[in-house]
Scaffold this active site. Structure first.
Site, mmCIF file in Angstrom:
data_model
loop_
_atom_site.group_PDB
_atom_site.id
_atom_site.type_symbol
_atom_site.label_atom_id
_atom_site.label_comp_id
_atom_site.label_asym_id
_atom_site.label_seq_id
_atom_site.Cartn_x
_atom_site.Cartn_y
_atom_site.Cartn_z
ATOM 1 N N LYS A 196 -11.622 59.524 50.486
ATOM 2 C CA LYS A 196 -11.322 58.284 51.216
ATOM 3 C C LYS A 196 -9.839 58.189 51.561
ATOM 4 O O LYS A 196 -9.026 58.980 51.087
ATOM 5 C CB LYS A 196 -11.785 57.075 50.418
ATOM 6 C CG LYS A 196 -13.149 57.250 49.762
ATOM 7 C CD LYS A 196 -14.305 57.565 50.725
ATOM 8 C CE LYS A 196 -15.489 58.088 49.954
ATOM 9 N NZ LYS A 196 -16.755 57.526 50.282
HETATM 10 C C1 LIG Z 1 -17.908 57.251 49.371
HETATM 11 C C2 LIG Z 1 -18.797 56.169 49.803
HETATM 12 C C3 LIG Z 1 -19.374 55.283 48.888
HETATM 13 C C4 LIG Z 1 -19.276 55.478 47.400
HETATM 14 O O1 LIG Z 1 -17.992 55.519 46.919
HETATM 15 P P1 LIG Z 1 -17.689 56.086 45.436
HETATM 16 O O2 LIG Z 1 -16.350 55.494 45.154
HETATM 17 O O3 LIG Z 1 -17.691 57.573 45.576
HETATM 18 O O4 LIG Z 1 -18.737 55.590 44.536
HETATM 19 C C5 LIG Z 1 -20.133 54.235 49.357
HETATM 20 N N1 LIG Z 1 -20.330 54.065 50.661
HETATM 21 C C6 LIG Z 1 -19.819 54.897 51.590
HETATM 22 C C7 LIG Z 1 -20.068 54.638 53.034
HETATM 23 C C8 LIG Z 1 -19.054 55.995 51.193
HETATM 24 O O5 LIG Z 1 -18.577 56.840 52.102
#
Ligand SMILES: *Cc1c(COP(=O)(O)O)cnc(C)c1O
Length: 413
Positions: A196
């Site tokens: 992210k």
């Molecule tokens: C990465 C992601 C998540 C989950 O995030 P984590 O922190 O890895 O649990 C949820 N929704 C979307 C759209 C994502 O890309």
């Protein structure tokens, strides 16, 4: 015999880690030296997570913020805050991340998939069609860095009296018409996982302006009762069951070091993305994902749309051989509804098949195999996602263009 093409060397796509520096180092050391790894108390208590929550709330202009251990848990706690469960439908686009739909199923509600349009996010027209008197929540996802059409979604949601939870995991720092993602819906969630825009490896955030939703999310994230003023309120009117999904102080300190860098990271990706897009120009057989407000695009992905799905598949294969970080969207793993075996087969974590077998859900259960969303299937067949790394030199952007050019030519045949 075909020879292997020249591979370009690009930095990996993980945006935040390319900006790790002395600030992140000092953040971790501060927590270790003070022996203060727990967010709610300690001998030399640093309250990093508290500070992060205040900083994140100030950045977004939202009243209440709850740090959690991941966005997967942020989703689960948000659904608990809304009281979502059996007998309810939760609307989600068919292009998502498995965590989004997983949180819905684990809440006991039934996911209702809606079509995407050429923005590769919710098609408001299909959303309108799919709301029923059982709809408990709408869960739009800002996919691949770009905000979904929140004004249209909020208008439909408000007209039907359905709350909205924004999944901002892939678009932290993005804006639409100057308004930040995470400020449109009643609640929103963010991720600090490594893929992210900013990261501590793990971590998540829940934001809202509603005190009751906040206290319920807070209760759900840890003990089942909310923390107020540094104490768990044992005799709380909000008492429920908690997930033990606290954020660690080390994680919080690292996210605090990353947060002031978010605008730079996002602006850098966005500039690279649009330079590359401009450099590629218009060409026959290829168009680009619709982006309503390029100035607010957080920038980590291009989505190329080929008229011919076969060409899209060949391009992705050829691009990969040349070092582009790209994927034909049907092969984009657990981002695609029909690739999620647990969804298609309506799997359960429980031996009795819950929630699919829950009596209140019996009339709501539906089919999730490929073909459930024909418009989405066609758009995915035509699409190739290309990562835009967060620290490209102009030289690397030139190599990116050249690799794209070659792959495009070969794919055209
Ligand atoms: C990465 C992601 C998540 C989950 O995030 P984590 O922190 O890895 O649990 C949820 N929704 C979307 C759209 C994502 O890309």
């Amino acid at each position: 015999m075909s020879t292997e093409p020249k591979r370009i060397e690009l930095p990996r796509e993980f945006p935040g880690v390319h900006y790790y520096g002395v600030e992140e180092e000092q953040a971790v050391l501060r927590v270790i030296r003070q022996r203060s790894p727990f967010r709610y108390y300690g001998a030399n208590f640093l309250a990093e997570a508290d500070s992060l929550e205040k900083e994140f709330a100030a950045r977004l202009g939202r009243k209440y913020v709850q740090a959690v251990s991941s966005c997967t848990n942020a989703l689960a706690c948000s659904l608990a805050a809304f009281g979502v469960g059996p007998g309810q439908e939760v609307i989600v686009p068919g292009f998502f991340w498995v965590a989004t739909v997983g949180a819905i199923v684990r809440s006991g509600a039934i996911p209702v998939l809606v079509e995407i349009d050429d923005s590769y996010t919710i098609d408001p027209a299909d959303l309108q069609r799919k709301i029923t008197d059982k709809t408990g929540l709408i869960l739009p996802v800002h996919m691949c860095g770009v905000p979904t059409n929140m004004p249209a979604i909020m208008e439909i949601a408000r007209a039907r009296g359905v709350p909205v939870l924004e999944d901002c995991a892939q678009a932290n720092g993005a804006t639409l018409g100057g308004k930040q993602v995470g400020t449109f819906g009643e609640m929103a969630v963010f991720s600090f996982q490594m893929n992210k825009n900013i990261t501590a490896g793990e971590g998540g955030m829940i934001v809202t302006d509603d005190e009751k939703l906040y206290l319920r999310a807070n209760a759900a994230h840890d003990l089942g009762v909310p923390w107020v003023g540094g104490q768990p309120v044992q005799d709380s009117e909000y008492a429920m069951w908690g997930a033990g999904a606290r954020m660690s102080e080390i994680g919080a300190a690292v996210v605090r070091a990353q947060l002031p860098k978010l605008d730079t990271i996002v602006a850098t990706m966005r500039k690279s993305k649009y330079r590359i897009r401009q450099g590629l120009g218009d060409r026959d057989g290829l168009s680009w994902r619709r982006v309503d407000d390029p100035a607010g695009d957080s920038g980590p992905f291009l989505i190329a749309m080929f008229d011919d799905p076969g060409q899209a598949a060949r391009f992705a294969a050829e691009g990969k051989r040349r070092g582009l970080i790209c994927s034909h969207l049907p092969d984009y793993g657990l981002h695609v509804y029909y690739n999620v075996k647990a969804l298609v087969q309506r799997r359960s974590n429980a031996s009795d098949g819950w929630p699919w077998t829950h009596p209140a859900n019996a009339p709501l259960v539906r089919d999730y195999a490929k073909g459930a969303l024909p418009q989405t299937d066609a758009l995915l067949d035509r699409g190739v996602a290309l990562a835009v790394p967060s620290k490209l030199t102009l030289g690397q952007e030139g190599a990116y263009l050249a690799a794209f050019e070659e792959a495009f030519k070969v794919a055209q045949g």
